[in-house]
Design a protein around this motif. Structure first.
Motif, PDB file in Angstrom:
ATOM      1  N   LYS A  13       0.837  -1.211   0.000  1.00 14.57           N
ATOM      2  CA  LYS A  13       0.000   0.000   0.000  1.00 14.57           C
ATOM      3  C   LYS A  13       0.864   1.250   0.000  1.00 14.57           C
ATOM      4  N   ARG A  14       1.882   1.256   0.806  1.00 12.16           N
ATOM      5  CA  ARG A  14       2.751   2.436   0.892  1.00 12.16           C
ATOM      6  C   ARG A  14       3.485   2.663  -0.426  1.00 12.16           C
ATOM      7  N   ILE A  15       3.973   1.599  -1.026  1.00 15.26           N
ATOM      8  CA  ILE A  15       4.680   1.724  -2.304  1.00 15.26           C
ATOM      9  C   ILE A  15       3.714   2.122  -3.421  1.00 15.26           C
ATOM     10  N   GLU A  16       2.512   1.578  -3.419  1.00 18.28           N
ATOM     11  CA  GLU A  16       1.511   1.987  -4.417  1.00 18.28           C
ATOM     12  C   GLU A  16       1.272   3.496  -4.352  1.00 18.28           C
ATOM     13  N   ASP A  17       1.147   4.017  -3.145  1.00 22.49           N
ATOM     14  CA  ASP A  17       0.928   5.456  -2.969  1.00 22.49           C
ATOM     15  C   ASP A  17       2.097   6.269  -3.520  1.00 22.49           C
ATOM     16  N   ILE A  18       3.310   5.826  -3.216  1.00 14.47           N
ATOM     17  CA  ILE A  18       4.513   6.544  -3.669  1.00 14.47           C
ATOM     18  C   ILE A  18       4.624   6.494  -5.187  1.00 14.47           C
ATOM     19  N   VAL A  19       4.407   5.327  -5.789  1.00  7.89           N
ATOM     20  CA  VAL A  19       4.496   5.196  -7.246  1.00  7.89           C
ATOM     21  C   VAL A  19       3.431   6.074  -7.913  1.00  7.89           C
ATOM     22  N   SER A  20       2.246   6.131  -7.357  1.00  5.19           N
ATOM     23  CA  SER A  20       1.188   6.998  -7.901  1.00  5.19           C
ATOM     24  C   SER A  20       1.623   8.455  -7.895  1.00  5.19           C
ATOM     25  N   GLU A  65      12.250   9.359  -2.520  1.00  3.89           N
ATOM     26  CA  GLU A  65      13.552   9.619  -3.140  1.00  3.89           C
ATOM     27  C   GLU A  65      14.193   8.326  -3.651  1.00  3.89           C
ATOM     28  N   HIS A  66      14.202   7.298  -2.823  1.00  5.62           N
ATOM     29  CA  HIS A  66      14.767   6.007  -3.245  1.00  5.62           C
ATOM     30  C   HIS A  66      13.979   5.418  -4.419  1.00  5.62           C
ATOM     31  N   SER A  67      12.673   5.481  -4.314  1.00 11.16           N
ATOM     32  CA  SER A  67      11.813   4.928  -5.361  1.00 11.16           C
ATOM     33  C   SER A  67      11.986   5.679  -6.674  1.00 11.16           C
ATOM     34  N   SER A  68      12.100   6.994  -6.604  1.00  9.35           N
ATOM     35  CA  SER A  68      12.299   7.809  -7.796  1.00  9.35           C
ATOM     36  C   SER A  68      13.597   7.426  -8.504  1.00  9.35           C
ATOM     37  N   GLY A  69      14.648   7.204  -7.745  1.00  6.29           N
ATOM     38  CA  GLY A  69      15.918   6.786  -8.334  1.00  6.29           C
ATOM     39  C   GLY A  69      15.801   5.454  -9.045  1.00  6.29           C
ATOM     40  N   ILE A  70      15.091   4.529  -8.438  1.00  6.91           N
ATOM     41  CA  ILE A  70      14.904   3.207  -9.045  1.00  6.91           C
ATOM     42  C   ILE A  70      14.068   3.326 -10.318  1.00  6.91           C
ATOM     43  N   LEU A  75      13.612   3.561 -16.277  1.00  7.11           N
ATOM     44  CA  LEU A  75      13.318   4.360 -17.458  1.00  7.11           C
ATOM     45  C   LEU A  75      14.533   4.418 -18.381  1.00  7.11           C
ATOM     46  N   LEU A  76      15.697   4.634 -17.808  1.00  8.26           N
ATOM     47  CA  LEU A  76      16.930   4.674 -18.588  1.00  8.26           C
ATOM     48  C   LEU A  76      17.206   3.357 -19.288  1.00  8.26           C
TER      49      LEU A  76
END
Length: 98
Positions: A13-20, A65-70, A75-76
């Protein structure tokens, strides 16, 4: 103490929120990455590398921040996936010149 199933649900749930949030903030993430695949990837990476208490103790900003980097790395990794051999050669040549 939370059961394993409840811990898993909490992480997901927490990761779903962050990815959204990340996909709303960065259109490239939304355009080029699959939401469900990224959630699964992040869940696996965080579960494999952090215990539940460390994950739970991470602030939302730190998790973001960690999730954005991943997601940026994912994407790269897609660059050039659909290039023709000629496009790939031009791309590689451009990289070498830098």
């Amino acid at each position: 103490m939370l059961s394993t199933e409840l811990r898993q649900e909490s992480i997901v749930k927490r990761i779903e929120d962050i990815v959204s949030i990340l996909m709303q903030e960065d259109p490239l993430f939304k355009e080029d990455l699959d939401y469900s695949e990224m959630v699964k990837l992040l869940v696996k990476l965080f579960e494999d590398n952090l215990n539940f208490d460390d994950f739970n103790g991470m602030s939302d900003e730190e998790l973001k921040e960690h999730s954005s980097g991943i997601l940026a790395i994912e994407l790269l990794s897609k660059i050039g996936q659909d290039f023709t051999p000629a496009q790939m050669a031009a791309f590689e040549d451009a990289i070498k010149r830098k």
